[in-house]
Design an enzyme around this catalytic site. Sequence first.
Site, mmCIF file in Angstrom:
data_model
loop_
_atom_site.group_PDB
_atom_site.id
_atom_site.type_symbol
_atom_site.label_atom_id
_atom_site.label_comp_id
_atom_site.label_asym_id
_atom_site.label_seq_id
_atom_site.Cartn_x
_atom_site.Cartn_y
_atom_site.Cartn_z
ATOM 1 C CE1 TYR A 67 -4.163 1.374 -0.322
ATOM 2 C CE2 TYR A 67 -3.681 2.597 1.686
ATOM 3 C CZ TYR A 67 -4.486 2.363 0.589
ATOM 4 O OH TYR A 67 -5.611 3.139 0.393
ATOM 5 C CE LYS B 234 -7.260 6.070 0.525
ATOM 6 N NZ LYS B 234 -8.313 6.827 -0.157
HETATM 7 P P1 NAD Z 1 -11.969 3.881 -8.791
HETATM 8 O O1 NAD Z 1 -10.787 3.796 -9.682
HETATM 9 O O2 NAD Z 1 -13.261 3.436 -9.331
HETATM 10 O O3 NAD Z 1 -12.141 5.355 -8.208
HETATM 11 C C1 NAD Z 1 -11.050 6.220 -7.969
HETATM 12 C C2 NAD Z 1 -11.486 7.559 -8.495
HETATM 13 O O4 NAD Z 1 -10.504 8.561 -8.212
HETATM 14 C C3 NAD Z 1 -11.668 7.537 -10.021
HETATM 15 O O5 NAD Z 1 -12.989 7.925 -10.353
HETATM 16 C C4 NAD Z 1 -10.681 8.565 -10.524
HETATM 17 O O6 NAD Z 1 -11.137 9.295 -11.647
HETATM 18 C C5 NAD Z 1 -10.587 9.462 -9.296
HETATM 19 N N1 NAD Z 1 -9.439 10.361 -9.370
HETATM 20 C C6 NAD Z 1 -8.123 10.038 -9.457
HETATM 21 N N2 NAD Z 1 -7.399 11.177 -9.603
HETATM 22 C C7 NAD Z 1 -8.279 12.209 -9.598
HETATM 23 C C8 NAD Z 1 -8.155 13.618 -9.733
HETATM 24 N N3 NAD Z 1 -6.963 14.208 -9.919
HETATM 25 N N4 NAD Z 1 -9.283 14.375 -9.696
HETATM 26 C C9 NAD Z 1 -10.500 13.807 -9.532
HETATM 27 N N5 NAD Z 1 -10.684 12.471 -9.424
HETATM 28 C C10 NAD Z 1 -9.575 11.697 -9.454
HETATM 29 O O7 NAD Z 1 -11.587 3.018 -7.492
HETATM 30 P P2 NAD Z 1 -12.292 2.892 -6.053
HETATM 31 O O8 NAD Z 1 -11.673 1.704 -5.449
HETATM 32 O O9 NAD Z 1 -13.755 2.983 -6.178
HETATM 33 O O10 NAD Z 1 -11.710 4.171 -5.278
HETATM 34 C C11 NAD Z 1 -12.526 5.114 -4.616
HETATM 35 C C12 NAD Z 1 -11.948 5.389 -3.241
HETATM 36 O O11 NAD Z 1 -12.098 4.236 -2.427
HETATM 37 C C13 NAD Z 1 -10.476 5.757 -3.202
HETATM 38 O O12 NAD Z 1 -10.280 6.789 -2.258
HETATM 39 C C14 NAD Z 1 -9.836 4.470 -2.721
HETATM 40 O O13 NAD Z 1 -8.594 4.698 -2.074
HETATM 41 C C15 NAD Z 1 -10.892 4.018 -1.746
HETATM 42 N N6 NAD Z 1 -10.798 2.619 -1.312
HETATM 43 C C16 NAD Z 1 -10.858 1.613 -2.227
HETATM 44 C C17 NAD Z 1 -10.792 0.304 -1.785
HETATM 45 C C18 NAD Z 1 -10.845 -0.857 -2.741
HETATM 46 O O14 NAD Z 1 -10.519 -1.976 -2.347
HETATM 47 N N7 NAD Z 1 -11.250 -0.660 -3.981
HETATM 48 C C19 NAD Z 1 -10.676 0.019 -0.423
HETATM 49 C C20 NAD Z 1 -10.638 1.074 0.482
HETATM 50 C C21 NAD Z 1 -10.703 2.371 0.018
#
Ligand code: NAD
Length: 255
Positions: free
Chosen positions: A152, A159
């Site tokens: 990570y 985070k």
């Molecule tokens: P995802 O790729 O679908 O979403 C990530 C989003 O961040 C995308 O829509 C992307 O366009 C956006 N992004 C990146 N750079 C950007 C910028 N400069 N301006 C605006 N938007 C931007 O993936 P996800 O897993 O749905 O991620 C969403 C959140 O959930 C993130 O914060 C991620 O860290 C968190 N998260 C994900 C998981 C997992 O296992 N998928 C677990 C815990 C937390």
Amino acid sequence: MTGKKGLVIGIANEHSLAWAAARNFHAAGADLAVTYLNDKARPFVEPLATEIDASILLPCDVAQDGQLEAVFGAMTRTWGHLDFVLHAVAWSPSEDLHGRLTDCSADGFAQAMLVSCHSFIRTGKLAEPLMRTGGSLMTLSFLGAERVVDHYGVMGPVKAALESSVRYLAHELGPKGIRVNAISAGTVRTRAASGIEHFDELIDETERKSPLRRTVTADEVGRAALLLASDYTTAITGEVMHVDAGFHVNGMVFH
Ligand code: NAD
């Protein structure tokens, strides 16, 4: 949620956690503004925005000056009011994400913080004047903020800063009735997740060792966001809510 107005930042495609949340907000009756990263992302996000009758669809790259402000400008003109925001945005340059934190460049660290953490603080500042009767700000975090999670890397400290920002924003905006919370989500296969090396092993580990013996679905994360946006949680703020099948309670678990 009928009559409530909400902003969802972070839909990339139908696998996004933000999309699962948006679907739940819409099904519960909320009116939504939705953003897409750039022209390349638009064809994936636009049909989804149509599916949930989003009132506002605008580009928003939080690293580009003025784009987040333009989204708030549109909501001010269209609604003059805002009830909730889901911030589901994370990014780091891949060379910094894939290396050791020890080797992370200053520029990579700054960019990851700007996009993944400071953008939430800016969102709070822009939302404040539109949340005159209170509101709910939500962001998404991961266990890597609290514990070492292999691969990570730099996103762990980023985070951690995000979760700390949740507490400070909750403190500062609480007197205005604005609640600020994070959902610490379990592992879900999304585009962002595919950028983390050995992500399948993280999923396997969760499925083997979490109390519920499985990982979570995007919809379960989306429903938790609906809960935090709703009036069922009007006394909850400054919280990091784990929606991870209980994985966070583990210390050393031998099976
Ligand atoms: P995802 O790729 O679908 O979403 C990530 C989003 O961040 C995308 O829509 C992307 O366009 C956006 N992004 C990146 N750079 C950007 C910028 N400069 N301006 C605006 N938007 C931007 O993936 P996800 O897993 O749905 O991620 C969403 C959140 O959930 C993130 O914060 C991620 O860290 C968190 N998260 C994900 C998981 C997992 O296992 N998928 C677990 C815990 C937390």
